[in-house]
Design an enzyme around this catalytic site. Structure first.
Site, PDB file in Angstrom:
ATOM      1  N   LYS A  83      21.996 -38.319  16.870  1.00 50.49           N
ATOM      2  CA  LYS A  83      22.639 -37.021  16.603  1.00 50.49           C
ATOM      3  C   LYS A  83      21.876 -36.304  15.504  1.00 50.49           C
ATOM      4  CE  LYS A  83      27.565 -35.912  16.435  1.00 50.49           C
ATOM      5  NZ  LYS A  83      28.810 -36.386  15.807  1.00 50.49           N
TER       6      LYS A  83
HETATM    7  C1  E4P Z   1      31.530 -34.435  16.878  1.00 52.51           C
HETATM    8  O1  E4P Z   1      30.631 -35.121  17.285  1.00 52.51           O
HETATM    9  C2  E4P Z   1      32.035 -34.458  15.508  1.00 52.51           C
HETATM   10  O2  E4P Z   1      31.942 -35.791  15.044  1.00 52.51           O
HETATM   11  C3  E4P Z   1      33.485 -34.080  15.388  1.00 52.51           C
HETATM   12  O3  E4P Z   1      34.009 -33.669  16.622  1.00 52.51           O
HETATM   13  C4  E4P Z   1      33.797 -33.160  14.246  1.00 52.51           C
HETATM   14  O4  E4P Z   1      35.162 -32.878  14.262  1.00 52.51           O
HETATM   15  P1  E4P Z   1      35.925 -32.240  13.008  1.00 52.51           P
HETATM   16  O5  E4P Z   1      35.628 -30.789  12.972  1.00 52.51           O
HETATM   17  O6  E4P Z   1      37.383 -32.501  13.308  1.00 52.51           O
HETATM   18  O7  E4P Z   1      35.442 -32.976  11.790  1.00 52.51           O
END
Ligand code: E4P
Length: 217
Positions: A83
């Site tokens: 990522k």
């Molecule tokens: C996605 O890969 C992220 O880890 C996640 O969805 C972020 O979510 P949040 O905005 O609730 O922290």
């Protein structure tokens, strides 16, 4: 639509995985912090549990450093998706890592233009953050729809991974629009099973079964 679980909580992943609800997992530095575990150790454990892609996020900001971290994360298991953030350096890292045949999830996407660039850079997944847009009174679902339209117009193979999902409604809306994947925290996946009329109807059935002395086993 594939379901990814947005957590580094191994117990929660195991419960959902046993139910066949887990097509993959997404983590990020905040989720790793919440788990209190070492990133390499917990990610390895998740990769052993789950067959599908497990996103593990780099922490570097410069492309060369992201590439080095991405290669190290990818060594953990074959199902790692590296990522990287949607910055210019992140796009450079995405191109190099995807050219090496690795899965790349480009995260922190908040616009259709960003999603277009990620697809051009060879991303396997693009992660538009619905909830964080909704927090600013901007319709996150509109972004999912825009990216769907753009990717379909040109046949981009990058999968739309609806992220920052906060409610059960986000899941059904993302599915209606045609997101390829949605990643949700375990509590949201549990909430998808709940309906007030189900609870009310079940209370009545339980009462009638008791009144009638119904026994099955
Ligand atoms: C996605 O890969 C992220 O880890 C996640 O969805 C972020 O979510 P949040 O905005 O609730 O922290």
């Amino acid at each position: 639509m594939k379901f990814f679980v947005d957590t580094a909580d191994v117990a929660a992943i195991t419960e959902l995985n046993d139910l066949g609800m887990v097509d993959g997992v997404t983590t990020n530095p905040s989720l790793i912090k919440k788990s209190g575990r070492d990133i390499l150790e917990v990610t390895r454990e998740i990769c052993e549990l789950v067959d599908g892609p497990v996103s593990a996020e780099v922490i570097a900001l410069k492309s060369d450093d992201m590439i080095a971290e991405g290669r190290k994360l990818a060594e953990i298991a074959e199902n790692i998706a590296v990522k990287v953030p949607l910055t210019w350096d992140g796009l450079k890292a995405c191109k190099v890592l995807s050219d090496e045949g690795r899965m790349v999830n480009v995260t922190l996407c908040f616009s259709a233009n960003q999603a277009l660039l990620a697809a051009k850079a060879g991303a396997t997944f693009i992660s538009p953050f619905i909830g964080r847009l909704d927090d600013l009174n901007i319709d996150g679902m509109e972004l999912i729809a825009d990216i769907r339209e753009i990717y379909d117009n040109y046949g981009f193979e990058t999968q739309i991974l609806a992220a920052s999902i906060r409610t059960a409604n986000h899941m059904s809306e993302a599915a209606k629009i045609g997101a390829d994947v949605a990643t949700a925290p375990p509590n949201v996946i549990h909430a998808m099973a709940s309906h007030v009329l189900t609870d009310k109807g079940l209370d009545a059935f339980v009462k009638d079964a008791k009144d009638a002395g119904i026994k099955i086993v």
